[in-house]
Design a protein around this motif. Structure first.
Motif, PDB file in Angstrom:
ATOM      1  N   UNK A 123      54.760  23.120  50.219  1.00 16.88           N
ATOM      2  CA  UNK A 123      55.630  23.253  49.043  1.00 16.88           C
ATOM      3  C   UNK A 123      57.097  23.126  49.447  1.00 16.88           C
ATOM      4  N   UNK A 124      57.905  22.672  48.486  1.00 17.78           N
ATOM      5  CA  UNK A 124      59.335  22.447  48.699  1.00 17.78           C
ATOM      6  C   UNK A 124      60.110  22.966  47.504  1.00 17.78           C
ATOM      7  N   UNK A 125      61.397  23.301  47.738  1.00 20.09           N
ATOM      8  CA  UNK A 125      62.295  23.609  46.644  1.00 20.09           C
ATOM      9  C   UNK A 125      63.464  22.637  46.731  1.00 20.09           C
ATOM     10  N   UNK A 126      63.881  22.112  45.572  1.00 18.01           N
ATOM     11  CA  UNK A 126      64.958  21.121  45.537  1.00 18.01           C
ATOM     12  C   UNK A 126      65.994  21.512  44.501  1.00 18.01           C
ATOM     13  N   UNK A 127      67.217  21.014  44.689  1.00 18.99           N
ATOM     14  CA  UNK A 127      68.295  21.216  43.726  1.00 18.99           C
ATOM     15  C   UNK A 127      68.882  19.882  43.332  1.00 18.99           C
ATOM     16  N   UNK A 128      69.405  19.807  42.097  1.00 16.21           N
ATOM     17  CA  UNK A 128      69.843  18.514  41.585  1.00 16.21           C
ATOM     18  C   UNK A 128      71.107  18.627  40.762  1.00 16.21           C
ATOM     19  N   UNK A 129      71.752  17.473  40.606  1.00 14.14           N
ATOM     20  CA  UNK A 129      72.909  17.396  39.710  1.00 14.14           C
ATOM     21  C   UNK A 129      72.506  17.606  38.254  1.00 14.14           C
ATOM     22  N   UNK A 130      71.213  17.609  37.969  1.00 15.76           N
ATOM     23  CA  UNK A 130      70.778  17.829  36.580  1.00 15.76           C
ATOM     24  C   UNK A 130      70.800  19.307  36.188  1.00 15.76           C
ATOM     25  N   UNK A 131      71.396  20.156  37.059  1.00 16.81           N
ATOM     26  CA  UNK A 131      71.612  21.594  36.827  1.00 16.81           C
ATOM     27  C   UNK A 131      70.347  22.429  37.024  1.00 16.81           C
ATOM     28  N   UNK A 132      69.288  21.850  37.569  1.00 21.45           N
ATOM     29  CA  UNK A 132      68.043  22.597  37.772  1.00 21.45           C
ATOM     30  C   UNK A 132      67.634  22.566  39.241  1.00 21.45           C
ATOM     31  N   UNK A 133      66.781  23.527  39.575  1.00 20.88           N
ATOM     32  CA  UNK A 133      66.060  23.501  40.851  1.00 20.88           C
ATOM     33  C   UNK A 133      64.578  23.401  40.516  1.00 20.88           C
ATOM     34  N   UNK A 134      63.812  22.807  41.427  1.00 20.31           N
ATOM     35  CA  UNK A 134      62.371  22.687  41.213  1.00 20.31           C
ATOM     36  C   UNK A 134      61.629  23.141  42.459  1.00 20.31           C
ATOM     37  N   UNK A 135      60.538  23.851  42.231  1.00 20.51           N
ATOM     38  CA  UNK A 135      59.637  24.214  43.319  1.00 20.51           C
ATOM     39  C   UNK A 135      58.401  23.338  43.193  1.00 20.51           C
ATOM     40  N   UNK A 136      58.161  22.500  44.195  1.00 20.18           N
ATOM     41  CA  UNK A 136      57.076  21.524  44.182  1.00 20.18           C
ATOM     42  C   UNK A 136      55.948  22.005  45.091  1.00 20.18           C
ATOM     43  N   UNK A 137      54.734  21.868  44.629  1.00 23.71           N
ATOM     44  CA  UNK A 137      53.556  22.165  45.464  1.00 23.71           C
ATOM     45  C   UNK A 137      52.674  20.920  45.493  1.00 23.71           C
ATOM     46  N   UNK A 138      52.349  20.475  46.700  1.00 22.87           N
ATOM     47  CA  UNK A 138      51.566  19.245  46.874  1.00 22.87           C
ATOM     48  C   UNK A 138      50.175  19.623  47.371  1.00 22.87           C
ATOM     49  N   UNK A 139      49.160  19.266  46.602  1.00 23.84           N
ATOM     50  CA  UNK A 139      47.788  19.578  46.986  1.00 23.84           C
ATOM     51  C   UNK A 139      47.299  18.704  48.131  1.00 23.84           C
ATOM     52  N   UNK A 140      46.169  19.096  48.705  1.00 27.18           N
ATOM     53  CA  UNK A 140      45.596  18.365  49.839  1.00 27.18           C
ATOM     54  C   UNK A 140      45.255  16.927  49.476  1.00 27.18           C
ATOM     55  N   UNK A 141      44.951  16.692  48.219  1.00 26.19           N
ATOM     56  CA  UNK A 141      44.587  15.342  47.787  1.00 26.19           C
ATOM     57  C   UNK A 141      45.761  14.595  47.160  1.00 26.19           C
ATOM     58  N   UNK A 142      46.972  15.201  47.221  1.00 27.63           N
ATOM     59  CA  UNK A 142      48.169  14.526  46.760  1.00 27.63           C
ATOM     60  C   UNK A 142      48.629  14.898  45.367  1.00 27.63           C
ATOM     61  N   UNK A 143      47.873  15.779  44.662  1.00 25.75           N
ATOM     62  CA  UNK A 143      48.322  16.170  43.328  1.00 25.75           C
ATOM     63  C   UNK A 143      49.580  17.030  43.446  1.00 25.75           C
ATOM     64  N   UNK A 144      50.471  16.904  42.471  1.00 22.63           N
ATOM     65  CA  UNK A 144      51.768  17.584  42.517  1.00 22.63           C
ATOM     66  C   UNK A 144      51.925  18.488  41.299  1.00 22.63           C
ATOM     67  N   UNK A 145      52.299  19.746  41.549  1.00 23.58           N
ATOM     68  CA  UNK A 145      52.669  20.655  40.468  1.00 23.58           C
ATOM     69  C   UNK A 145      54.062  21.209  40.768  1.00 23.58           C
TER      70      UNK A 145
END
Length: 790
Positions: A123-145
């Motif tokens: 999993x990763x956390x990112x920040x953007x100029x769009x004023x939001x941060x996102x926490x990404x979780x990548x499954x073993x088969x490549x699915x992303x939530x």
């Protein structure tokens, strides 16, 4: 013992990016114990640099983003290289598996400017100029939530994860720092920064360090209290880094004040003097497990600094770095209209939209220039260069302002009826011919204009009584307009009143009285009581400042792409070694030299400058000629720019000093003499180079088998040189060349077929009857000796 930046010195420079290096990160540890360096640039590429001894070799270039790279994060547990970009995506690469992204995370609506590891595996956390941060979780088969952290009122510049507390921290352009739980609920707000927060670091005991555009680092304890401020930076702080190798409370930071700094966040003490970089912005910093520190800068260079003497750079590279830093220091004091240039924004300011039509913005560039832009019809349009000066206004200083500098005169020169006048700046006491040379090269004018422009300066300035070139107190590079590298130049200070040859560092001829009876360059040319002909000592061009040559080659190399011939630092250093007084025959250096000789013609003169020094060594000349046929590579440049012409002619003159050079030049002599004879205008330095080539050819003819065809061709060449040459040293060497030929078996018969001695004497009388020639007794003496020879 506590570390200190005082112990850190430059280790190496990684050259490969063509634009700003916006991001650096520490990658995987190699089997041999080194660590990969990752770098991302405004050129849209990410590069992997693998350690090789004390150097780093560019091993992979990743080019999957559509816009510049803003951040790089290496997730060690998964061996993921995560690159964030202005194209609003994050590319994830599996190290050593493929150059194609394993996955591309899409969802942010604007630039992704920061990434960090999140609480869960994969999993990763990112920040953007769009004023939001996102926490990404990548499954073993490549699915992303993902979950979205919303609450900031401006761009989210920084993110961090507090693993012990299972919390996330974000910070941004709204000056706020927020804490979030694992579900994305807002927990805490920290305020204290007075401008954008740019970077966050999680430290032991759940403490936090932040920094930003207010030039302050703030240390927050577990309860969210700011218990310490670290002051020292004088402009925006862009990034921070730490590593166990430095110590758990030791942090480094970098920013817009061009510095790298080190801190103990517990004591608040700055550890050692900051390391100033020769770049406007130090965008990013990371630490390696061996304690080395890596920076990425606006000049497109990745630099590594080490406290281990065994990993520190050699003396030449460190001296070149120190020189570039000294130049940067002087730039930092420059002002434009009362505003410090360092206070102006860089090109990234143009990424933001204007607020109204007609709004103007000044932008500074890495080369020191400042340009003005105007917001019109939805885009920034270039208005032009900003002019101004340090030390006052045009009214208060009494000087003319041109391109940010003060001049005594700024002439308007009409070159064409269909084009606007071109500005010609000039200061009293400056050499009119060098000012004219700079003007010609800057505006791509024909070299034949040199005397006309110089005489224009003399006539229209307070040098109106001057009829020849004058000694200048400093030298301006006629090819770049700067005071750095000059082809073949030297830092040597010569006594006497002679003119400083800006290419050899020696004096050739002076219009003023001198305590020495002969010009310094030729103290052994003519001695009282000696006969003039034949002269049997070859004249060579030997003086060189290797650091300045290296600096100029680096400057040009940084402007090239890989496709255009850009090379690594190690190859530049290998080539410069050939400029040593006694260079070693190293095949790597020779191969590197031939690579650089493929550069664009406008960037070749420092490379050919190295060639003219290298070919003094007969073994190197033979190797270059046998393996690379290098003469046929450089000869075409005799028809090119004045700078390249000068270097090639000097190269030929130096090569004539040994048997291998003489044999090869004699083989190609018809081609060479046609090209050299085709030069019909040029500076005094070029005149001297051409006459020296002719002289050295005649010396060879006096010392071996005489070739009538060569004697005839040289005499023809000297006659053509007499038609346009004005420099007295050049004319003297030309007379000696003809005098040498009178002592060969060809003798007067060959010379008489081309020129009469009366013509030569008329030329000498014309030169020695001018004010510039009244003290040049050796030219008149040589002429009388030539007359006697006939």
């Amino acid at each position: 013992m506590e570390p200190s930046l005082d112990n850190y010195k430059l280790s190496c420079e990684l050259l490969g990016h063509s634009m700003d290096v916006r991001a650096v990160a520490a990658g995987a540890v190699t089997p041999l114990g080194g660590q990969v360096i990752l770098s991302g640039s405004r050129d849209k590429s990410t590069k992997l640099w693998k350690p090789s001894g004390n150097e780093y070799i560019e091993s992979v270039t990743l080019q999957d983003h559509k816009n510049f790279i803003s951040f790089i994060y290496y997730l060690a547990k998964e061996q993921w290289i995560c690159t964030a970009s202005n194209d609003a995506t994050i590319c994830i690469y599996k190290e050593d598996e493929s150059l194609i992204p394993l996955l591309t995370l899409k969802g942010h609506e604007s630039t992704v400017c920061t990434v960090a590891g999140a609480l869960k595996p994969r999993s990763l956390i990112s920040g953007s100029w769009d004023k939001t941060a996102r926490v990404w979780t990548i499954g073993e088969t490549g699915e992303v939530t993902f979950i979205t952290l919303q609450g900031h009122e401006a761009a989210v510049w920084a993110v961090a994860t507090l693993y012990d507390q299972s919390k996330y921290v974000t910070a941004g352009a709204d000056k706020c720092i927020y804490y979030w739980n694992e579900s994305g609920d807002k927990l805490r707000l920290l305020k204290g920064h007075t401008d954008c927060v740019r970077s966050l670091i999680s430290l032991p005991a759940n403490s936090l360090l932040s920094c930003g555009n207010d030039a302050v680092l703030r240390f927050w304890n577990e309860d969210g209290e700011c218990v310490r401020q670290l002051n020292g930076h004088t402009n925006y702080i862009y990034a921070m880094a730490t590593n166990a190798a430095l110590g758990e409370h030791i942090v480094v930071s970098c920013g817009e004040d061009s510095t790298l700094r080190m801190w103990n966040v517990i004591t608040g003490k700055e550890l050692g003097a900051p390391i100033l970089h020769p770049a406007i912005s130090v965008w990013s910093v990371t630490c390696l497990q061996n304690g080395d520190i890596v920076t990425g800068c606006s000049d497109g260079i990745v630099r590594v600094f080490s406290q281990d003497p065994a990993r520190q750079a050699n003396k030449i590279l460190r001296q070149a770095f120190d020189l570039a830093v000294a130049t940067r220091k002087s730039e930092m004091n420059e002002e434009i209209g009362g505003i410090k240039k360092t206070d102006l924004p860089g090109p990234e300011a143009l990424l933001s939209n204007g607020t109204r039509d007609g709004q103007t913005k000044m932008v500074r560039y890495p080369d020191g220039s400042v340009k003005c832009y105007s917001w019109e019809l939805g885009k920034w349009n270039l208005v032009g260069d900003v002019t101004g000066a340090t030390g006052g206004t045009q009214t208060s200083s009494g000087k003319k302002l041109h391109e940010g500098k003060e001049y005594d005169y700024v002439f308007s020169v009409d070159i064409s009826d269909t084009e606007p006048p071109i500005k010609l700046p000039y200061n009293r006491g400056e050499d009119p011919w060098q000012a004219a040379q700079s003007f010609i090269h800057k505006n791509n004018l024909p070299q034949a204009y040199l005397d006309q422009v110089a005489n224009f300066i003399v006539k229209n300035s307070e040098n109106s009584t001057v009829v020849t070139q004058q000694t200048s107190t400093g030298y301006q590079d006629p090819f770049t307009g700067g005071s750095r590298y000059v082809p073949g130049s030297s830092n040597t200070n010569l006594g006497g009143g002679g003119n400083m040859d800006p290419f050899t560092g020696a004096s050739s001829y002076s219009t003023t009285s001198s305590s020495s009876s002969q010009p310094k360059i030729d103290v052994n040319f003519v001695r009282s009581g000696d006969k003039h002909f034949p002269v049997t000592s070859y004249r060579t061009f030997d003086t060189c400042d290797a650091n300045k040559v290296l600096e100029k080659m680096r400057e040009f190399n940084n402007k090239l792409t890989l496709a255009e011939g850009k090379v690594g630092e190690e190859l530049l250093l290998a080539v410069v070694k050939l400029a040593d007084q006694s260079p070693e025959l190293d095949l790597t250096s020779l191969d590197a030299l031939m690579l650089l000789l493929k550069w664009p013609a406008g960037m070749l003169f420092p490379v050919i400058d190295v060639v003219r020094l290298a070919v003094r060594n007969e073994a190197i000349f033979s190797a270059l000629n046998t393996s690379h046929n290098f003469l046929n590579t450089v000869l075409p440049h005799l028809s090119g720019s004045a700078a390249n012409q000068l270097m090639v002619v000097r190269c030929l003159a130096n090569a004539l000093t040994h048997q291998s050079g003489r044999q090869q030049i004699e083989t190609l002599f018809p081609k060479i003499i046609e090209l050299v004879g085709g030069i019909r205008a040029g500076s005094p330095n070029l005149q001297i180079a051409v006459s020296t080539f002719y002289l050295n050819v005649t010396i060879a003819q006096t010392m071996g088998r005489t070739n009538p065809d060569i004697c005839h061709a040289v005499t023809t060449g000297v006659v053509e040189l007499f038609k346009w040459a004005k420099d007295l040293e050049s004319c003297y060497r030309s007379v000696v060349a003809i005098g040498n030929l009178t002592t060969t078996s060809c003798g007067q018969e060959t010379i008489a077929q081309v020129v009469s001695v009366d013509y030569v004497m008329d030329k000498l009388r014309e030169l020695t009857n001018t004010p510039q020639g009244e003290n040049f007794s050796k030219l008149n003496s040589a002429g009388q000796a030539l007359l006697a020879a006939f």
